[in-house]
Design an enzyme around this catalytic site. Sequence first.
Site, PDB file in Angstrom:
ATOM      1  N   LYS A 260       0.858  -1.189   0.000  1.00  0.00           N
ATOM      2  CA  LYS A 260       0.000   0.000   0.000  1.00  0.00           C
ATOM      3  C   LYS A 260       0.891   1.235   0.000  1.00  0.00           C
ATOM      4  CE  LYS A 260      -3.278   2.624   2.886  1.00  0.00           C
ATOM      5  NZ  LYS A 260      -4.239   2.618   4.017  1.00  0.00           N
ATOM      6  N   ASP A 265      -2.450  10.132   4.023  1.00  0.00           N
ATOM      7  CA  ASP A 265      -3.860   9.774   4.101  1.00  0.00           C
ATOM      8  C   ASP A 265      -4.595  10.775   4.980  1.00  0.00           C
ATOM      9  OD1 ASP A 265      -6.332   8.602   4.244  1.00  0.00           O
ATOM     10  OD2 ASP A 265      -5.700   6.872   5.462  1.00  0.00           O
ATOM     11  N   LYS A 272     -10.053  12.798   8.390  1.00  0.00           N
ATOM     12  CA  LYS A 272      -9.707  12.323   9.730  1.00  0.00           C
ATOM     13  C   LYS A 272      -9.851  13.490  10.708  1.00  0.00           C
ATOM     14  CE  LYS A 272      -6.579   8.639   8.221  1.00  0.00           C
ATOM     15  NZ  LYS A 272      -7.304   7.483   8.780  1.00  0.00           N
ATOM     16  N   ASP A 284       1.555   5.952   5.859  1.00  0.00           N
ATOM     17  CA  ASP A 284       0.595   5.118   5.151  1.00  0.00           C
ATOM     18  C   ASP A 284       1.134   4.518   3.850  1.00  0.00           C
ATOM     19  OD1 ASP A 284      -1.840   3.949   5.515  1.00  0.00           O
ATOM     20  OD2 ASP A 284      -2.997   5.513   4.506  1.00  0.00           O
ATOM     21  N   ASP A 343     -12.170   7.298   3.594  1.00  0.00           N
ATOM     22  CA  ASP A 343     -10.987   7.005   4.399  1.00  0.00           C
ATOM     23  C   ASP A 343     -10.585   5.523   4.312  1.00  0.00           C
ATOM     24  OD1 ASP A 343      -8.869   7.518   6.044  1.00  0.00           O
ATOM     25  OD2 ASP A 343     -10.053   7.714   7.895  1.00  0.00           O
ATOM     26  N   GLU A 345      -9.397   4.048   1.844  1.00  0.00           N
ATOM     27  CA  GLU A 345      -8.841   4.249   0.508  1.00  0.00           C
ATOM     28  C   GLU A 345      -7.796   3.202   0.132  1.00  0.00           C
ATOM     29  OE1 GLU A 345      -7.661   5.602   3.173  1.00  0.00           O
ATOM     30  OE2 GLU A 345      -5.552   5.112   2.886  1.00  0.00           O
ATOM     31  N   ARG A 347      -7.613   0.009   0.488  1.00  0.00           N
ATOM     32  CA  ARG A 347      -8.159  -1.187  -0.171  1.00  0.00           C
ATOM     33  C   ARG A 347      -8.537  -0.896  -1.622  1.00  0.00           C
ATOM     34  NH1 ARG A 347     -12.787  -1.745   4.340  1.00  0.00           N
ATOM     35  NH2 ARG A 347     -11.081  -0.850   5.547  1.00  0.00           N
TER      36      ARG A 347
END
Length: 492
Positions: A260, A265, A272, A284, A343, A345, A347
Site C-alpha cells: 500500500k 492519508d 480524519k 501510510d 478514508d 482508501e 483497499r
Amino acid sequence: MEILTTDTPLLEWTGDALAIGLFEDAVELTGELATLDEKLAGSIKELITEEEFKGKQNSSVVTRVGSNSPVRKIILVGLGKTEALKLETLRRGAASIARLAKKQKCKTLGISLPIWNNDATQTAQALAEGVQLALYQDNRFKSEPEDKGPQVERVDLLGLGGQEAAISRANQIASGVFLARQLVAAPANSVTPITMADTATQIASEHGLQIEILEQEDCEKLGMGAFLGVAKASELPPKFIHLTYKPEGTPKRKLAIIGKGLTFDSGGLNIKGAGSGIETMKIDMGGAAATLGAAKAISQLKPDVEVHFISAVTENMISGRAMHPGDILTASNGKTIEVNNTDAEGRLTLADALVFAEKLGVDAVVDLATLTGACVIALGDDIAGLFSPDDALAGQLEKAAQTSGEKIWRLPMEEKYFEGLKSGIADMKNTGPRPGGSITAALFLKQFVKETPWAHLDIAGPVWSDKENGYNGSGATGFGVRTLVNWVLGDS
Ligand code: BES
Ligand code: MN
Ligand code: ZN
C-alpha cells in the site's frame, strides 16, 4: 561501521568493549571466562555481584576495567535459560550490546555470544542484523546531527571466523530495512508519489531490476478506476510502480509483493478528525516502503526466484475534484464499489494492484498494508495481522516471520462478515461495520484475487514504534522487509 568475523580467542581480543553473553542458569564463570576474569583482576565477578546480574533475557550491565588491560569496558548481556535460546534472543542481545557500546563511546567492540542450534551461519547473520538495525540513525531532517559523539566503527564477532557471507547477507538485508525506515520516516512533503517512483527507478538502475512506471493515462487504459478514484483529489500525479527481479536462468517460482503506497492519508472528504492521528499519516506508505526495501535486499541476495514488486502510489486528499462519499468506482476487474467512506482508501488502491499482479501469472501474491486501525486494536502495536485463504502460503509466511523475529498473527477470513460490505447499488461497499474491521478489509481485498494463492499483512501497528524496542529505535521500523526476504528465499 564494519562487522568482521574472527576466531581470535576471547583472551586475546583487544579493543574498547568486550561483550559476553551469559545464561540465567550458568552465570558462574568457568573455563575461558574464569581465566579472563583472573586476567582482569576479578572485575567480571565483581560486576555480576555488584549489579546483581542474573543473566535474565534483555538485561545488560557494563563496567570499566583497569586502564592497562587489553579491553576498556566489559559488557555482560543476559540470554535467559540455556534451553530456551532462540535466534531472536541473540539478535536482540547483539542489538543491546551495540547500543550500550555506543553509549559508552566505544569505537571497537568484540561480541562473544553462543552459537544457536550449532548453526554458525544463522547466528552470524542474526548478530550482524541486530548490530546494524540497532545502530541505525536518521539525521536527514536535523540541521545538526543529534549525537556527535564517537560511533562504533568496528564490530568483531568472536568464534564466528569464516562467516563473511552471512555478514554480507545481513548487510544487504539491513540496507533494505534502512531504505524502508527512511521512506516511512520522511514526511509527506518529502516522500511523494513522484519521489517513490524515483526511488524505485534508482533501485532498478543500481541493482539491475526491470522497472515500469505506469502513469495516470496508462492506469486509465487498464481501467484502474478504484486506484484513480483515490488519486483524483491530489495535485500530484499517481504513480503505479512495477519493479521486476529476474534471476539468471529459469526461476524456481514467480512471486509478487504488493505494498500500500499512500504517501499521505487525510481521509479524503471523510476527513480524519482531531485525535485521529492525521499528523502521523505519512506512514501510510509503509507497505510500499517494505516492498521497495525488499526489492533492494532481494536484488543483492539474488535468489533463484522471479519477484514482482508493485505499488499503486498516491495521496488521499481533498479538493473540488475529490471523490464524494457515495461515489461508485469500477475496478480493473470490472467490479463496482460504492465508496461509503473515502478514508477506506487503501483497499481501493490495492484492488487494482492485486488485479494487475494476478495477470502476471505469478505463483503467489503477498500484500502489505497499513490498512486498518481495527488491526491495531486487535493485535496492538507490535504484531501484524495475517489474512489468507491459503493455509500453505500462510504457513510459509509464519515461518519466514518466525525466523526474522517480526511478529505476525493469523486472523480469520470469516466469509459471513462479507455481508457487512453488501451494497444496494453496486457490487460491494468499501467499508463495513466497525466490529471486525480488519477482517472485512481483508474480505474486500479477496474480491480482487481470483485463484492465485494470496496473503495480506495488515502492518498498521508495527510500521512505527513510539519507543525503542529491541533492535528498532523509536520511529519507523522497516517492518516486513526481513520477513519478505525470508519468504522469497524459502528454505534455501
Ligand atoms: N491508513 C489508515 C489505517 C491506519 C490507521 C494506519 C492507524 C495506521 C494507523 C486507513 O486508510 C484508514 O483510514 N482506515 C480506516 C478504515 C475505516 C474508515 C473503515 C480506519 O482504520 O479507521
Ligand atoms: Mn484512510
Ligand atoms: Zn490509509
